[in-house]
Write an enzyme that holds these catalytic residues in place. Structure first.
Site, mmCIF file in Angstrom:
data_model
loop_
_atom_site.group_PDB
_atom_site.id
_atom_site.type_symbol
_atom_site.label_atom_id
_atom_site.label_comp_id
_atom_site.label_asym_id
_atom_site.label_seq_id
_atom_site.Cartn_x
_atom_site.Cartn_y
_atom_site.Cartn_z
ATOM 1 N N ASN A 16 0.821 -1.220 0.000
ATOM 2 C CA ASN A 16 0.000 0.000 0.000
ATOM 3 C C ASN A 16 0.853 1.268 0.000
ATOM 4 O O ASN A 16 0.351 2.361 0.271
ATOM 5 C CB ASN A 16 -0.948 0.001 1.193
ATOM 6 C CG ASN A 16 -0.207 0.056 2.527
ATOM 7 O OD1 ASN A 16 1.027 -0.007 2.563
ATOM 8 N ND2 ASN A 16 -0.950 0.163 3.620
ATOM 9 N N LYS A 64 16.975 41.851 -4.672
ATOM 10 C CA LYS A 64 16.218 40.836 -5.403
ATOM 11 C C LYS A 64 14.740 40.905 -5.074
ATOM 12 O O LYS A 64 14.355 41.068 -3.915
ATOM 13 C CB LYS A 64 16.768 39.443 -5.063
ATOM 14 C CG LYS A 64 16.082 38.305 -5.796
ATOM 15 C CD LYS A 64 16.784 36.973 -5.539
ATOM 16 C CE LYS A 64 16.520 36.443 -4.162
ATOM 17 N NZ LYS A 64 17.104 35.091 -3.970
ATOM 18 N N ASP A 108 25.973 31.903 -2.100
ATOM 19 C CA ASP A 108 24.580 31.684 -1.729
ATOM 20 C C ASP A 108 24.504 30.474 -0.825
ATOM 21 O O ASP A 108 25.406 29.621 -0.833
ATOM 22 C CB ASP A 108 23.723 31.468 -2.977
ATOM 23 C CG ASP A 108 22.273 31.888 -2.773
ATOM 24 O OD1 ASP A 108 21.907 32.225 -1.631
ATOM 25 O OD2 ASP A 108 21.499 31.876 -3.751
#
Length: 337
Positions: free
Chosen positions: A49, A204, A230
């Protein structure tokens, strides 16, 4: 390399157990190699399942258990594995359970910035605690405030010292560190101090998950080579936008460095083909992407091994970062250059 002292290594090896899910076994194996302990086996079974069952194959009773599992795609699958492993360790009477999550993906869901929106970072933190985690060890949270979502101790590591080591020894006289956004500018500033170079940042605006606009760059970049720093690169949209704006401002070339190099979707092609990119560096908090042989990967397994050893021995983890980043350790009077 055995990190435990010889007079207590036998007791320490018996008391510590490290498991890994299927997300990044290579990193877990390297952490165990640095610690000098074996990676204990886990059996993960999927029923018809589609439900998962986890069985830990090593005795956990009254031992310190560390479960290594970054939340990388398929993220929900790996999160469920982690929760089940924590629950199994708790049921096996582990003395302490530490969830070692090198990349905590749900840190991006840290605030309610739209109506009727979920805050996944807090929800997953609650789930980990409910499952039985006594402590969390992670690295470079996308949003530092996620640290406060946990009701158990969190050791938050940084990779900027490791990434800075990659650039040391080079001629950096005409180099500038650039953050893609103002939110990451503090970390970029600390990284720039480690290298002794100036810093700049983009302003940004995010339009969608994979669409950003950078409408301004704060700092002098003309005639300089950039090191773009970053915390995470997913599709690379922010980085490509920044590279284009840097070129417009007269930046000659750019190296790209990040802690979590997911490189999802078009990211690899974008970075490999962009004319301004000289090199891309990331750490091994997440598995290496396919089809990117040019990617340079520096390992943070030693940092995680040292942190695990210090947690196990009841020693300071923040002292690992003395002089590296005051976000992760007390400020020092002088940074090592």
């Amino acid at each position: 390399m055995l990190l435990f002292g010889s007079e207590r290594s036998g007791r320490a090896v018996r008391e510590i157990v490290v498991f890994s899910g299927s997300a990044h076994t290579e990193l877990a194996e390297q952490i165990c190699s640095d610690l000098g302990v074996p990676l204990s086996p886990v059996e993960i079974h999927r029923f018809s399942n589609d439900c998962l069952q986890v069985q830990l194959q090593t005795n956990c009773r009254q031992r310190d258990v560390y479960i290594v599992q970054p939340l990388v795609p398929p993220t929900q699958e790996h999160l469920m594995e982690l929760l089940l492993m924590i629950d199994a360790a708790r049921g096996a009477s582990a003395a302490q359970i530490t969830a070692v999550i090198p990349h905590y993906a749900y840190a991006r869901s840290d605030k309610k910035d739209a109506s009727r929106i979920s805050i996944g970072g807090r929800l997953v933190a609650d789930m980990l605690t409910t499952a039985g985690a006594n402590r969390v060890l992670t690295m470079a949270l996308h949003a530092p405030q996620v640290h406060g979502f946990f009701s158990v101790p969190v050791d938050h590591l940084t990779a900027i010292g490791v990434l800075a080591d990659h650039f040391r020894g080079r001629d950096l006289s005409d180099t500038v560190v650039v953050s893609p956004d103002l939110g990451n500018a503090k970390t970029a500033t600390q990284f720039a101090r480690l290298l002794g170079v100036p810093v700049a940042a983009g302003s940004k605006q995010r339009l969608a998950d994979d669409r950003v606009v950078i409408d301004a760059i704060v700092g002098e970049v003309a005639g300089r080579r950039a090191i773009i720093l970053d915390d995470e690169i997913a599709t690379g949209g922010s980085i490509i936008e920044l590279l284009d704006r840097l070129k417009d401002r007269g930046c000659t070339q750019a190296a790209v460095a990040c802690t979590h190099g997911l490189f999802a979707g078009p990211a690899v092609d974008r970075l490999r083909t962009h004319p301004s990119v000289t090199e891309v560096i990331s750490t091994d908090t997440v598995p290496r992407p396919t089809g990117f042989p040019e990617l340079q990967v520096t390992s943070v397994s030693g940092l995680f091994a040292q942190a695990i050893k210090r947690i196990h021995d009841g020693e300071s983890v923040s002292s690992l970062f003395d002089g590296v980043d005051p976000t992760h350790a007390p400020p020092q009077p002088k940074l090592p250059f």
